[in-house]
Design a protein around this motif. Structure first.
Motif, PDB file in Angstrom:
ATOM      1  N   LEU A 192       0.828  -1.268  -0.144  1.00 49.05           N
ATOM      2  CA  LEU A 192      -0.030  -0.016   0.014  1.00 49.05           C
ATOM      3  C   LEU A 192       0.711   1.354  -0.069  1.00 49.05           C
ATOM      4  O   LEU A 192       0.509   2.162  -0.640  1.00 49.05           O
ATOM      5  N   ALA A 193       1.951   0.926   0.574  1.00 51.09           N
ATOM      6  CA  ALA A 193       3.020   2.382   0.767  1.00 51.09           C
ATOM      7  C   ALA A 193       3.610   2.732  -0.754  1.00 51.09           C
ATOM      8  O   ALA A 193       3.826   3.910  -0.720  1.00 51.09           O
ATOM      9  N   THR A 194       3.797   1.662  -1.576  1.00 53.56           N
ATOM     10  CA  THR A 194       4.465   1.882  -2.709  1.00 53.56           C
ATOM     11  C   THR A 194       3.344   1.940  -3.979  1.00 53.56           C
ATOM     12  O   THR A 194       3.860   2.460  -4.664  1.00 53.56           O
ATOM     13  N   ARG A 195       2.309   1.743  -3.500  1.00 52.17           N
ATOM     14  CA  ARG A 195       1.357   1.757  -4.525  1.00 52.17           C
ATOM     15  C   ARG A 195       0.736   3.266  -4.706  1.00 52.17           C
ATOM     16  O   ARG A 195       0.435   3.791  -3.601  1.00 52.17           O
ATOM     17  N   PRO A 196       0.566   3.884  -5.817  1.00 56.58           N
ATOM     18  CA  PRO A 196       0.267   5.360  -5.731  1.00 56.58           C
ATOM     19  C   PRO A 196      -1.153   5.517  -5.541  1.00 56.58           C
ATOM     20  O   PRO A 196      -1.880   4.786  -5.671  1.00 56.58           O
ATOM     21  N   ALA A 197      -1.474   6.508  -5.165  1.00 55.21           N
ATOM     22  CA  ALA A 197      -3.092   6.919  -4.776  1.00 55.21           C
ATOM     23  C   ALA A 197      -3.702   6.957  -6.033  1.00 55.21           C
ATOM     24  O   ALA A 197      -3.134   6.932  -7.046  1.00 55.21           O
ATOM     25  N   PRO A 198      -5.040   6.691  -5.841  1.00 55.09           N
ATOM     26  CA  PRO A 198      -5.853   6.671  -7.004  1.00 55.09           C
ATOM     27  C   PRO A 198      -5.587   8.053  -7.582  1.00 55.09           C
ATOM     28  O   PRO A 198      -5.485   9.134  -7.009  1.00 55.09           O
ATOM     29  N   VAL A 199      -6.171   8.214  -9.040  1.00 57.07           N
ATOM     30  CA  VAL A 199      -6.059   9.647  -9.658  1.00 57.07           C
ATOM     31  C   VAL A 199      -6.654  10.546  -9.003  1.00 57.07           C
ATOM     32  O   VAL A 199      -6.556  11.540  -8.914  1.00 57.07           O
ATOM     33  N   ARG A 200      -7.942  10.459  -8.746  1.00 57.98           N
ATOM     34  CA  ARG A 200      -8.860  11.167  -8.052  1.00 57.98           C
ATOM     35  C   ARG A 200      -8.345  11.839  -6.712  1.00 57.98           C
ATOM     36  O   ARG A 200      -8.637  13.227  -6.260  1.00 57.98           O
ATOM     37  N   ASP A 201      -7.715  10.949  -5.840  1.00 54.91           N
ATOM     38  CA  ASP A 201      -7.186  11.513  -4.657  1.00 54.91           C
ATOM     39  C   ASP A 201      -5.670  12.062  -4.989  1.00 54.91           C
ATOM     40  O   ASP A 201      -5.793  13.408  -4.222  1.00 54.91           O
ATOM     41  N   ALA A 202      -5.228  11.808  -5.939  1.00 54.37           N
ATOM     42  CA  ALA A 202      -3.870  12.740  -6.234  1.00 54.37           C
ATOM     43  C   ALA A 202      -4.283  13.992  -6.615  1.00 54.37           C
ATOM     44  O   ALA A 202      -3.664  15.035  -6.438  1.00 54.37           O
ATOM     45  N   PHE A 203      -5.411  14.132  -7.574  1.00 56.29           N
ATOM     46  CA  PHE A 203      -5.747  15.255  -8.297  1.00 56.29           C
ATOM     47  C   PHE A 203      -6.503  16.278  -6.838  1.00 56.29           C
ATOM     48  O   PHE A 203      -6.209  17.288  -7.039  1.00 56.29           O
ATOM     49  N   ALA A 251       2.564   9.842 -11.137  1.00 61.29           N
ATOM     50  CA  ALA A 251       2.669   8.486 -10.836  1.00 61.29           C
ATOM     51  C   ALA A 251       1.194   7.653 -10.817  1.00 61.29           C
ATOM     52  O   ALA A 251       1.231   6.524 -11.222  1.00 61.29           O
ATOM     53  N   SER A 252       0.235   8.207 -10.222  1.00 62.10           N
ATOM     54  CA  SER A 252      -0.982   7.816 -10.173  1.00 62.10           C
ATOM     55  C   SER A 252      -1.611   7.764 -11.648  1.00 62.10           C
ATOM     56  O   SER A 252      -2.240   6.691 -12.004  1.00 62.10           O
ATOM     57  N   MET A 253      -1.288   8.613 -12.392  1.00 64.47           N
ATOM     58  CA  MET A 253      -1.792   8.698 -13.921  1.00 64.47           C
ATOM     59  C   MET A 253      -1.255   7.474 -14.408  1.00 64.47           C
ATOM     60  O   MET A 253      -1.835   6.781 -15.556  1.00 64.47           O
ATOM     61  N   LYS A 254       0.410   7.075 -14.344  1.00 66.63           N
ATOM     62  CA  LYS A 254       0.852   6.151 -14.963  1.00 66.63           C
ATOM     63  C   LYS A 254       0.429   4.914 -14.514  1.00 66.63           C
ATOM     64  O   LYS A 254       0.592   3.585 -15.150  1.00 66.63           O
ATOM     65  N   ALA A 255      -0.054   4.655 -13.067  1.00 64.34           N
ATOM     66  CA  ALA A 255      -0.563   3.467 -12.680  1.00 64.34           C
ATOM     67  C   ALA A 255      -2.101   3.247 -12.880  1.00 64.34           C
ATOM     68  O   ALA A 255      -2.647   2.214 -12.418  1.00 64.34           O
ATOM     69  N   TYR A 256      -2.825   4.134 -13.738  1.00 63.88           N
ATOM     70  CA  TYR A 256      -4.168   4.019 -13.713  1.00 63.88           C
ATOM     71  C   TYR A 256      -4.625   2.626 -14.201  1.00 63.88           C
ATOM     72  O   TYR A 256      -3.960   2.324 -15.328  1.00 63.88           O
ATOM     73  N   GLU A 258      -1.539  13.881 -22.231  1.00 65.72           N
ATOM     74  CA  GLU A 258      -1.074  15.321 -22.057  1.00 65.72           C
ATOM     75  C   GLU A 258      -0.606  15.739 -20.598  1.00 65.72           C
ATOM     76  O   GLU A 258       0.478  16.352 -20.699  1.00 65.72           O
ATOM     77  N   PRO A 259      -1.458  15.414 -19.618  1.00 70.23           N
ATOM     78  CA  PRO A 259      -0.733  15.881 -18.207  1.00 70.23           C
ATOM     79  C   PRO A 259       0.479  15.098 -18.025  1.00 70.23           C
ATOM     80  O   PRO A 259       1.339  15.744 -17.287  1.00 70.23           O
ATOM     81  N   VAL A 260       0.561  13.840 -18.376  1.00 72.87           N
ATOM     82  CA  VAL A 260       1.909  12.989 -17.946  1.00 72.87           C
ATOM     83  C   VAL A 260       2.992  13.863 -18.986  1.00 72.87           C
ATOM     84  O   VAL A 260       4.222  14.133 -18.337  1.00 72.87           O
ATOM     85  N   ALA A 261       2.853  14.248 -20.209  1.00 70.59           N
ATOM     86  CA  ALA A 261       3.852  14.848 -20.880  1.00 70.59           C
ATOM     87  C   ALA A 261       4.001  16.280 -20.253  1.00 70.59           C
ATOM     88  O   ALA A 261       5.296  16.730 -20.374  1.00 70.59           O
ATOM     89  N   TRP A 262       2.882  16.997 -19.760  1.00 66.19           N
ATOM     90  CA  TRP A 262       3.539  18.188 -19.093  1.00 66.19           C
ATOM     91  C   TRP A 262       4.156  18.148 -17.886  1.00 66.19           C
ATOM     92  O   TRP A 262       5.165  18.919 -17.466  1.00 66.19           O
ATOM     93  N   VAL A 263       4.104  17.204 -17.104  1.00 66.49           N
ATOM     94  CA  VAL A 263       5.001  16.955 -15.735  1.00 66.49           C
ATOM     95  C   VAL A 263       6.222  16.553 -16.201  1.00 66.49           C
ATOM     96  O   VAL A 263       7.329  16.863 -15.766  1.00 66.49           O
ATOM     97  N   ALA A 264       6.261  15.525 -17.262  1.00 63.44           N
ATOM     98  CA  ALA A 264       7.502  15.240 -17.908  1.00 63.44           C
ATOM     99  C   ALA A 264       8.433  16.463 -18.229  1.00 63.44           C
ATOM    100  O   ALA A 264       9.803  16.562 -17.705  1.00 63.44           O
ATOM    101  N   ALA A 265       7.689  17.268 -19.027  1.00 61.31           N
ATOM    102  CA  ALA A 265       8.544  18.685 -19.193  1.00 61.31           C
ATOM    103  C   ALA A 265       9.010  19.409 -17.931  1.00 61.31           C
ATOM    104  O   ALA A 265      10.148  20.100 -18.258  1.00 61.31           O
TER     105      ALA A 265
END
Length: 181
Positions: free
Chosen positions: A75-86, A120-125, A134-141
């Protein structure tokens, strides 16, 4: 043999076996167990059974503790669900700072942490990270611009890019609620 006869025989067989077992287990002898069987006092058997039960309980507790630790680690290594991270990223929307102010490093560090967590949450969706290209690309930039340096000075240098990425992702997510709810 007809089905009825077979059914009656099948039903009577367990009753007959049960009667034999009850008869055998209730038999008493006056001579004891016999000379070839070693004698053990009932208190010795009880003590041995008690020790075995305690050892079993300790093993069970240790096993349960190990399973709980493993589950917590997952649980500690698993990212939060996208809605929680957002939601945690949205909590930073009202926050801004002036470079050089005392809290600017904290605010920008928090925004950066929330963006990295959301990525991380978006990538683990579970439905695929392609939903958030798009959002992942923006964060990567943004990560490329920061070049791994999250010092206050570097975050202040990239302040407009950090806050702009946060606001851009917020706008995108508001337009795509089906992707995270």
């Amino acid at each position: 043999m007809s089905v009825r006869t077979f059914a009656r025989t099948a039903a009577a067989l367990p009753l007959l076996l049960g009667a034999f077992l009850v008869g055998c287990s209730s038999a008493d002898t006056t001579e004891g167990a016999g000379e070839d069987v070693p004698y053990a006092a009932p208190s010795a058997n009880a003590a041995a059974a008690s020790k075995a039960a305690e050892a079993g309980d300790a093993d069970a507790e240790a096993s349960a503790a190990a399973e709980d630790a493993a589950a917590s680690e997952v649980l500690a290594t698993r990212p939060a669900p996208v809605r929680d991270a957002f939601a945690t990223l949205q909590a930073t929307l009202g926050e801004t700072c002036t470079p050089g102010a005392g809290d600017c490093g904290y605010v920008l560090g928090r925004v950066n942490d929330q963006l990295v967590g959301l990525e991380a949450s978006m990538k683990a969706y579970p439905n695929g990270p392609g939903r958030f290209k798009e959002p992942v690309a923006w964060v990567a930039a943004l990560r490329t611009s920061l070049n791994g340096d999250t010092s206050t000075a570097n975050l202040e240098k990239h302040r407009s890019e950090l806050l702009g990425t946060r606001d851009r992702i917020n706008t995108w997510m508001q337009g795509h609620p089906e992707d995270y709810r």
